[in-house]
Design an enzyme around this catalytic site. Structure first.
Site, PDB file in Angstrom:
ATOM      1  N   ASP A 101     -13.529  -5.440   7.064  1.00 26.35           N
ATOM      2  CA  ASP A 101     -14.191  -6.647   7.561  1.00 26.35           C
ATOM      3  C   ASP A 101     -15.356  -6.265   8.469  1.00 26.35           C
ATOM      4  O   ASP A 101     -15.160  -5.504   9.428  1.00 26.35           O
ATOM      5  CB  ASP A 101     -13.208  -7.508   8.360  1.00 26.35           C
ATOM      6  CG  ASP A 101     -12.020  -7.967   7.538  1.00 26.35           C
ATOM      7  OD1 ASP A 101     -12.078  -9.090   7.001  1.00 26.35           O
ATOM      8  OD2 ASP A 101     -11.045  -7.196   7.427  1.00 26.35           O
ATOM      9  N   ARG A 122      13.881  -5.501   5.293  1.00 30.75           N
ATOM     10  CA  ARG A 122      12.826  -6.467   5.617  1.00 30.75           C
ATOM     11  C   ARG A 122      11.571  -6.248   4.781  1.00 30.75           C
ATOM     12  O   ARG A 122      10.460  -6.583   5.203  1.00 30.75           O
ATOM     13  CB  ARG A 122      12.489  -6.421   7.104  1.00 30.75           C
ATOM     14  CG  ARG A 122      13.676  -6.641   8.022  1.00 30.75           C
ATOM     15  CD  ARG A 122      13.274  -6.721   9.461  1.00 30.75           C
ATOM     16  NE  ARG A 122      14.460  -6.833  10.316  1.00 30.75           N
ATOM     17  CZ  ARG A 122      14.453  -7.287  11.551  1.00 30.75           C
ATOM     18  NH1 ARG A 122      13.322  -7.694  12.090  1.00 30.75           N
ATOM     19  NH2 ARG A 122      15.559  -7.340  12.259  1.00 30.75           N
ATOM     20  N   ASP A 133      -8.789  -2.575  15.244  1.00 26.67           N
ATOM     21  CA  ASP A 133      -7.538  -2.728  14.511  1.00 26.67           C
ATOM     22  C   ASP A 133      -6.479  -3.331  15.425  1.00 26.67           C
ATOM     23  O   ASP A 133      -6.792  -3.822  16.510  1.00 26.67           O
ATOM     24  CB  ASP A 133      -7.091  -1.395  13.894  1.00 26.67           C
ATOM     25  CG  ASP A 133      -6.407  -0.461  14.897  1.00 26.67           C
ATOM     26  OD1 ASP A 133      -6.565  -0.660  16.127  1.00 26.67           O
ATOM     27  OD2 ASP A 133      -5.723   0.476  14.459  1.00 26.67           O
ATOM     28  N   MET A 134      -5.214  -3.289  15.001  1.00 30.15           N
ATOM     29  CA  MET A 134      -4.152  -3.929  15.774  1.00 30.15           C
ATOM     30  C   MET A 134      -2.995  -2.983  16.099  1.00 30.15           C
ATOM     31  O   MET A 134      -1.949  -3.442  16.568  1.00 30.15           O
ATOM     32  CB  MET A 134      -3.626  -5.158  15.017  1.00 30.15           C
ATOM     33  CG  MET A 134      -4.685  -6.223  14.779  1.00 30.15           C
ATOM     34  SD  MET A 134      -4.048  -7.718  13.982  1.00 30.15           S
ATOM     35  CE  MET A 134      -3.073  -8.428  15.320  1.00 30.15           C
ATOM     36  N   THR A 187      -6.684  -0.435   7.478  1.00 33.80           N
ATOM     37  CA  THR A 187      -7.995  -1.072   7.392  1.00 33.80           C
ATOM     38  C   THR A 187      -8.385  -1.530   8.792  1.00 33.80           C
ATOM     39  O   THR A 187      -7.539  -1.678   9.669  1.00 33.80           O
ATOM     40  CB  THR A 187      -7.983  -2.271   6.430  1.00 33.80           C
ATOM     41  OG1 THR A 187      -6.963  -3.199   6.838  1.00 33.80           O
ATOM     42  CG2 THR A 187      -7.729  -1.820   4.999  1.00 33.80           C
ATOM     43  N   ARG A 239      -1.739   7.355  10.540  1.00 34.38           N
ATOM     44  CA  ARG A 239      -1.871   5.931  10.205  1.00 34.38           C
ATOM     45  C   ARG A 239      -3.057   5.779   9.271  1.00 34.38           C
ATOM     46  O   ARG A 239      -4.172   6.232   9.562  1.00 34.38           O
ATOM     47  CB  ARG A 239      -2.082   5.091  11.462  1.00 34.38           C
ATOM     48  CG  ARG A 239      -2.701   3.727  11.148  1.00 34.38           C
ATOM     49  CD  ARG A 239      -2.668   2.752  12.284  1.00 34.38           C
ATOM     50  NE  ARG A 239      -3.755   1.786  12.186  1.00 34.38           N
ATOM     51  CZ  ARG A 239      -3.840   0.799  11.287  1.00 34.38           C
ATOM     52  NH1 ARG A 239      -2.894   0.670  10.365  1.00 34.38           N
ATOM     53  NH2 ARG A 239      -4.865  -0.038  11.291  1.00 34.38           N
ATOM     54  N   ILE A 240      -2.826   5.172   8.122  1.00 31.08           N
ATOM     55  CA  ILE A 240      -3.906   4.906   7.166  1.00 31.08           C
ATOM     56  C   ILE A 240      -3.989   3.399   6.986  1.00 31.08           C
ATOM     57  O   ILE A 240      -3.098   2.775   6.431  1.00 31.08           O
ATOM     58  CB  ILE A 240      -3.683   5.624   5.820  1.00 31.08           C
ATOM     59  CG1 ILE A 240      -2.271   5.389   5.285  1.00 31.08           C
ATOM     60  CG2 ILE A 240      -3.933   7.106   5.948  1.00 31.08           C
ATOM     61  CD1 ILE A 240      -2.088   5.906   3.879  1.00 31.08           C
ATOM     62  N   ARG A 255       0.839  -1.197   0.000  1.00 29.44           N
ATOM     63  CA  ARG A 255       0.000   0.000   0.000  1.00 29.44           C
ATOM     64  C   ARG A 255       0.876   1.251   0.000  1.00 29.44           C
ATOM     65  O   ARG A 255       0.543   2.259  -0.619  1.00 29.44           O
ATOM     66  CB  ARG A 255      -0.940   0.001   1.194  1.00 29.44           C
ATOM     67  CG  ARG A 255      -2.057   1.047   1.088  1.00 29.44           C
ATOM     68  CD  ARG A 255      -2.973   1.002   2.300  1.00 29.44           C
ATOM     69  NE  ARG A 255      -3.447  -0.359   2.529  1.00 29.44           N
ATOM     70  CZ  ARG A 255      -3.576  -0.911   3.725  1.00 29.44           C
ATOM     71  NH1 ARG A 255      -3.253  -0.221   4.812  1.00 29.44           N
ATOM     72  NH2 ARG A 255      -4.027  -2.142   3.845  1.00 29.44           N
TER      73      ARG A 255
END
Length: 238
Positions: free
Chosen positions: A205, A44, A180-181, A91, A88-89, A25
């Site tokens: 989701d 990485r 989110d996480m 999902t 922060r963009i 993204r």
């Protein structure tokens, strides 16, 4: 300065950074929105780019999945590359009936089941909230573009694969718009470091409706959110 996780040189990053979780993204944004974008880091496969958006120098850098990964990149961007503003963009999931796939949510504050904030805040609960002025810029950017948004609170979890109906019921009852996480951890670190931060997510989701966005859409079908965020970063510079 090269860090263990970022191989950009000093000055390679703008002081304003968009941070998606997904490296692809980040590459999509650089290729489709930034002029003269150059790749400044790729350790990485966590990709970072700097270019111009409407004449303003902007960077985009992926942060990976989860609080531990995202905090590494936020910390190093701020401490080693003098970043001052991060959006922060990403999902997110939802359990709210009126929220649908592809809806956009701006996060005011985030609760969490993670222990990270308590470890850093001497085993006390930390109030993880966004920067007011950056939230206002996102709101005004969306309003100027005529893009519908939702504004509310998030729940940040360490577990992606988990079935906990009691928790989902609680999130509904407390009107938690997004799940989110990363956001709760990013907000707390930003507070400690004294930078502006906000999180804006597109719903990928719907847990109760069992509806989800395709993996292709997760990479590239988030254009309204990206546009709102870029415009917010330059709003006060015009």
């Amino acid at each position: 300065m090269v860090t263990p996780h970022i191989n950009a040189k000093k000055g390679d990053f703008s002081d304003c950074v968009l941070m998606p979780g997904d490296p692809l993204r980040a590459r999509y944004i650089a290729k489709n929105y930034l002029k003269n974008a150059i790749e400044v880091t790729n350790i990485r496969s966590m990709l970072g780019y700097t270019g111009r958006y409407k004449g303003h120098r902007i960077s985009v850098m992926s942060h990976g999945i989860g609080i531990p990964s995202s905090l590494i990149y936020v910390k190093e961007l701020v401490s080693e590359y003098n970043v001052k503003k991060i959006i922060r963009i990403g999902t997110c999931g939802t359990v709210i009936e009126h929220i649908n796939i592809n809806d956009i949510i701006i996060c005011l504050g985030a609760s969490t089941d993670s222990k990270v904030n308590r470890l850093r805040f001497h085993d006390n609960d930390f109030s993880s909230v966004a920067d007011f002025y950056l939230i206002l810029d996102l709101f005004n950017s969306a309003n100027n573009a005529g893009i519908k948004i939702n504004i509310g609170n998030f729940f940040t979890t360490d577990l992606f694969y988990v079935k906990n109906d009691k928790l989902l019921d609680t999130l509904q009852r407390y009107n938690i718009l997004g799940i989110d996480m990363e956001t709760a951890g990013i907000y707390s670190l930003a507070s400690e470091l004294g930078i502006q931060v906000a999180s804006i997510c597109t719903v990928s989701d719907h847990i109760l409706k069992k509806d989800q966005m395709s993996y292709i859409d997760r990479e590239s079908n988030l254009n309204n959110m990206i546009y709102i965020s870029l415009e917010a970063l330059i709003l006060k510079k015009v």
